[in-house]
Scaffold this motif. Structure first.
Motif, PDB file in Angstrom:
ATOM      1  N   PRO A  41      -3.430   8.635  -5.948  1.00  0.00           N
ATOM      2  CA  PRO A  41      -3.850   7.314  -5.467  1.00  0.00           C
ATOM      3  C   PRO A  41      -4.468   7.403  -4.077  1.00  0.00           C
ATOM      4  CG  PRO A  41      -1.468   7.553  -5.316  1.00  0.00           C
ATOM      5  CD  PRO A  41      -1.969   8.740  -6.076  1.00  0.00           C
ATOM      6  N   GLU A  69       0.832  -1.211   0.000  1.00  0.00           N
ATOM      7  CA  GLU A  69       0.000   0.000   0.000  1.00  0.00           C
ATOM      8  C   GLU A  69       0.861   1.253   0.000  1.00  0.00           C
ATOM      9  OE1 GLU A  69      -3.905   1.653  -0.103  1.00  0.00           O
ATOM     10  OE2 GLU A  69      -3.155  -0.396  -0.338  1.00  0.00           O
ATOM     11  N   GLN A 101       3.764   1.524  -1.329  1.00  0.00           N
ATOM     12  CA  GLN A 101       4.353   1.640  -2.667  1.00  0.00           C
ATOM     13  C   GLN A 101       3.391   2.282  -3.668  1.00  0.00           C
ATOM     14  OE1 GLN A 101       5.608  -2.364  -3.517  1.00  0.00           O
ATOM     15  NE2 GLN A 101       7.448  -2.210  -2.240  1.00  0.00           N
ATOM     16  N   LYS A 102       2.083   2.238  -3.377  1.00  0.00           N
ATOM     17  CA  LYS A 102       1.115   2.907  -4.239  1.00  0.00           C
ATOM     18  C   LYS A 102       1.323   4.416  -4.252  1.00  0.00           C
ATOM     19  CE  LYS A 102      -3.176   1.935  -3.706  1.00  0.00           C
ATOM     20  NZ  LYS A 102      -4.471   1.594  -3.065  1.00  0.00           N
TER      21      LYS A 102
END
Length: 322
Positions: free
Chosen positions: A206, A25, A27-28
């Protein structure tokens, strides 16, 4: 992702899966820097603090903010400057009037949060830098005669610019030793830079979702401490640290005993995060660089020859390959 199942906090495989979900998450919201994210996660799993060294604008604040969202933790950013006072960090006693007259009341500073970003820590004076020492080591803050407990989990991520030295106060060795990791944040590749621009300049950012909470993180830390280490791996760790004290023209001072403790904790966390419940030699070797690079003091010969701490660590690891 479903809510954290509190009935499974003692299940190592389940908790390892949830920590891996947290990493994915994060890394999003952060393009590239996968190794940086992994190392920060290892530090969080062991309760260690991190020193990030890199140029401005590489997403350090965004990283800490994203971690706070994923773990549902409070986050404070402290910009260190030469005129920052210790009380600006820890808080101070103020006079408050009530029905009985005037009394002292403690006004909490920004240090009272779960995640602290100490930005450009080497710009503050040594007196202000030292205000972090007690918080980092003891997780308490003492103002006057009173000590105040910090909320758990507590984690300090400090940054410093490796290039600009004017108006800075280098951290003393005793304070550097309080950091579990020193992580070098390098400039992104062209492809990663394109992704960063698209992410930050696009219309749709994001959505970062909560994957865990403070209770879950503390439970994961307890499980990490239970990961066993074989005698051979323990001997390997101790041998690496002792080698920094062997006669070497490039080393003025070797690593402290805290380095061995950090290597043990980091290797355990890496094994746990990868779903293994035993520590390998490779776990130790891969975490040795961030653990040792700020605990080795270079000699004049090393500096004049352009030898870095990472060069020395690599030679030590090569000499002890299993």
């Amino acid at each position: 992702m479903s809510e954290l199942d509190k009935s499974r906090l003692q299940d190592p495989r389940y908790m390892a899966e949830r920590i891996a979900a947290c990493e994915a998450e994060i890394q999003k919201g952060i393009i590239g820097q996968r190794e940086i994210i992994r190392q920060v996660m290892l530090a969080m799993l062991t309760g260690g603090n991190v020193l990030l060294e890199g140029m401005p604008g590489l997403g350090k604040t965004r990283l800490v903010n994203t971690i706070g969202k994923v773990f549902d933790l409070s986050f404070k950013r402290i910009q260190f400057t030469p005129d920052l006072m210790p009380g600006d960090v820890t808080g101070t006693n103020i006079i408050v009037k009530n029905e009985q007259g005037s009394v002292f009341s403690f006004e909490r500073g920004p240090i009272f949060a779960n995640l602290i970003l100490a930005d450009e820590i080497n710009r503050a004076t040594p007196k202000t830098q030292s205000a972090l020492l007690e918080a980092m080591q003891e997780h308490t803050v003492t103002v006057g005669n009173d000590s105040h407990e910090l909320a758990e989990p507590f984690f300090v991520l400090a940054t410093q610019n490796p290039i600009e030295n004017e108006g800075t106060y280098p951290l003393p060795e005793a304070q550097l030793d309080r950091f579990m990791f020193k992580i070098l944040v390098r400039f992104p590749s062209k492809a990663e830079l394109m992704g960063i621009v698209a992410l930050t300049e696009g219309n749709q950012a994001p959505v970062i979702e909560k994957q865990m909470d403070g209770e879950g993180l503390l439970a994961a830390r307890a499980l990490v401490n239970q990961v066993p280490i074989a005698d051979a791996v323990m001997d390997y760790i101790l041998g690496i640290v002792m080698e920094t004290h062997a006669a070497n023209p490039h080393i003025r001072e070797g690593a402290s005993p805290r380095a061995a403790q950090s290597l043990i904790r980091a290797a355990r966390a890496k094994a746990f995060l990868e779903g293994r419940f035993n520590v390998s030699f490779q776990d130790v070797a891969e975490t040795a660089f961030p653990v040792l690079r700020h605990r080795i003091i270079l000699s004049f010969d090393a500096i004049s020859e352009g030898v870095t701490e990472d060069d020395i660590i690599k030679k030590i690891l090569d000499s002890k390959k299993q």
